[in-house]
Write a protein that holds these residues in place. Structure first.
Motif: not given
Length: 117
Positions: A9-12, A36-39, A90-92, A112-115
């Motif tokens: 994960g990371g910031l992109v 994979w799931y996300r929240q 953007t989500a975990v 964490q994925v942050t776009v």
């Protein structure tokens, strides 16, 4: 017990790509579905992509054509390649596994994925 450990994960920036990895360890012999799931904040956890017990894949409509799930059985690893990322992605992101033999769901700790727009 089954352990699932995510990474990647990371910031992109919007339009960019990330690849998530999930390594499974422990009593994984009976785990026959993974994915994979996300929240996102304030939202329910939702399916992103998964392999079913028969090996078929399924994707959320919102990620079809942009995300690809794959796996390396020799490494007990599942991947999620995410392209053309959007701020709404953007989500975990959580790795998920399921054992039909035991009827158990297994979850990773999340990454964490942050776009950014």
């Amino acid at each position: 017990q089954v352990q699932l450990v995510e990474s990647g994960g990371g910031l992109v920036q919007a339009g960019g790509s990330l690849r998530l990895s999930c390594v499974a360890s422990g009593s994984i012999f009976g785990v026959n579905a993974m994915g994979w799931y996300r929240q996102a904040p304030g939202k329910q956890r939702e399916l992103v992509a998964r392999f079913g017990s028969g090996g078929s894949t399924s994707y959320a409509d919102s990620v079809k054509g942009r995300f690809t799930i794959s796996r390396d059985n020799a490494k007990n690893t599942v991947y999620l390649q995410m392209n053309s990322l959007k701020p709404d992605d953007t989500a975990v992101y959580y790795c998920w596994g399921y054992s039909t033999k035991h009827g158990n769901n297994y979850w990773g700790q999340g990454t964490q994925v942050t776009v950014s727009s």
